[in-house]
Design an enzyme around this catalytic site. Sequence first.
Site, PDB file in Angstrom:
ATOM      1  NE  ARG A  31      -3.742  -2.216   2.263  1.00 45.66           N
ATOM      2  CZ  ARG A  31      -4.611  -2.705   1.381  1.00 45.66           C
ATOM      3  NH1 ARG A  31      -4.974  -1.988   0.329  1.00 45.66           N
ATOM      4  NH2 ARG A  31      -5.141  -3.899   1.546  1.00 45.66           N
ATOM      5  CG  ASP A  32       1.388   5.546  -2.361  1.00 41.70           C
ATOM      6  OD1 ASP A  32       1.940   5.546  -3.469  1.00 41.70           O
ATOM      7  OD2 ASP A  32       1.524   6.485  -1.524  1.00 41.70           O
ATOM      8  CG  ASN A  89       3.601   8.774 -12.423  1.00 39.36           C
ATOM      9  OD1 ASN A  89       2.762   8.939 -13.289  1.00 39.36           O
ATOM     10  ND2 ASN A  89       3.333   8.891 -11.125  1.00 39.36           N
ATOM     11  CB  VAL A  98       9.935   6.230  -5.596  1.00 39.85           C
ATOM     12  CG1 VAL A  98      10.795   5.050  -5.153  1.00 39.85           C
ATOM     13  CG2 VAL A  98       9.433   7.006  -4.376  1.00 39.85           C
ATOM     14  CG  HIS A 102       6.389   2.992  -8.532  1.00 40.70           C
ATOM     15  ND1 HIS A 102       7.620   3.594  -8.605  1.00 40.70           N
ATOM     16  CD2 HIS A 102       5.487   4.006  -8.488  1.00 40.70           C
ATOM     17  CE1 HIS A 102       7.474   4.905  -8.597  1.00 40.70           C
ATOM     18  NE2 HIS A 102       6.191   5.184  -8.530  1.00 40.70           N
ATOM     19  CG  HIS A 104       1.004   4.909  -8.869  1.00 43.31           C
ATOM     20  ND1 HIS A 104       1.123   5.479  -7.623  1.00 43.31           N
ATOM     21  CD2 HIS A 104       2.081   5.331  -9.566  1.00 43.31           C
ATOM     22  CE1 HIS A 104       2.218   6.223  -7.585  1.00 43.31           C
ATOM     23  NE2 HIS A 104       2.823   6.154  -8.745  1.00 43.31           N
TER      24      HIS A 104
HETATM   25  P1  5GP Z   1       5.828   8.275  -8.170  1.00 45.69           P
HETATM   26  O1  5GP Z   1       5.529   9.744  -8.031  1.00 45.69           O
HETATM   27  O2  5GP Z   1       7.311   8.012  -8.164  1.00 45.69           O
HETATM   28  O3  5GP Z   1       5.122   7.638  -9.335  1.00 45.69           O
HETATM   29  O4  5GP Z   1       5.175   7.582  -6.911  1.00 45.69           O
HETATM   30  C1  5GP Z   1       5.875   7.289  -5.742  1.00 45.69           C
HETATM   31  C2  5GP Z   1       4.857   6.846  -4.721  1.00 45.69           C
HETATM   32  O5  5GP Z   1       5.546   6.228  -3.659  1.00 45.69           O
HETATM   33  C3  5GP Z   1       4.035   8.003  -4.131  1.00 45.69           C
HETATM   34  O6  5GP Z   1       2.655   7.763  -4.357  1.00 45.69           O
HETATM   35  C4  5GP Z   1       4.398   7.964  -2.643  1.00 45.69           C
HETATM   36  O7  5GP Z   1       3.299   8.261  -1.805  1.00 45.69           O
HETATM   37  C5  5GP Z   1       4.887   6.544  -2.451  1.00 45.69           C
HETATM   38  N1  5GP Z   1       5.880   6.387  -1.395  1.00 45.69           N
HETATM   39  C6  5GP Z   1       6.977   7.167  -1.180  1.00 45.69           C
HETATM   40  N2  5GP Z   1       7.686   6.725  -0.131  1.00 45.69           N
HETATM   41  C7  5GP Z   1       7.037   5.620   0.322  1.00 45.69           C
HETATM   42  C8  5GP Z   1       7.284   4.718   1.406  1.00 45.69           C
HETATM   43  O8  5GP Z   1       8.268   4.827   2.157  1.00 45.69           O
HETATM   44  N3  5GP Z   1       6.397   3.702   1.590  1.00 45.69           N
HETATM   45  C9  5GP Z   1       5.307   3.538   0.775  1.00 45.69           C
HETATM   46  N4  5GP Z   1       4.505   2.521   1.028  1.00 45.69           N
HETATM   47  N5  5GP Z   1       5.038   4.381  -0.253  1.00 45.69           N
HETATM   48  C10 5GP Z   1       5.888   5.396  -0.467  1.00 45.69           C
END
Ligand code: 5GP
Length: 116
Positions: A31-32, A89, A98, A102, A104
Site C-alpha cells: 500500500r502507498d 510514471n 521514486v 512501480h 500505481h
Molecule cells: P511516483 O511519483 O514516483 O510515481 O510515486 C511514488 C509513490 O511512492 C508516491 O505515491 C508515494 O506516496 C509513495 N511512497 C513514497 N515513499 C514511500 C514509502 O516509504 N512507503 C510507501 N509505502 N510508499 C511510499
Amino acid sequence: MRDPDCIFCKIVAGELPAEMVYQDEQVSAFRDIHPKAPIHILIVPNRHIPSTSELSLEDDALAGRLLTVVPGIVEAEGIAQRGYRLIANAGSDGRQEVFHLHIHLLGGQPMRHSLG
Ligand code: 5GP
Ligand code: ZN
C-alpha cells in the site's frame, strides 16, 4: 540488482515497513504511504529497475508478471468488477518521484476523467 539507497528495495527486502498485499519471487505489491484513493497499491519488481525506460527484452517475464498479478490483487481488494486505474510514471515529465519502477493501482472510487 539492488540499490542500497532505494526505499522500495528496502521495502521488498523487509528492511522498511510497508503493508504488503502480495509478494512472490519476482514482484511485490504494497500500500502507498500517501494514498490518493481509497485503494492505492504499488506493484514493483523485486529487482531494482529505475523506470520503464530501463526495461529490456530479457525482462519480458518480469514485465508480464507486474500485470498478471493484478487480477488476484483486485479480486482480494473487492474491486475487480467496479474497475480501477493503473499508472506508471517515468522521469521528470512523468513526475516520477521514486526511481524504482512501480505501477500505481488506484481504486475504490471513480477516477477523474483527466489523465494528463
Ligand atoms: P511516483 O511519483 O514516483 O510515481 O510515486 C511514488 C509513490 O511512492 C508516491 O505515491 C508515494 O506516496 C509513495 N511512497 C513514497 N515513499 C514511500 C514509502 O516509504 N512507503 C510507501 N509505502 N510508499 C511510499
Ligand atoms: Zn530499488
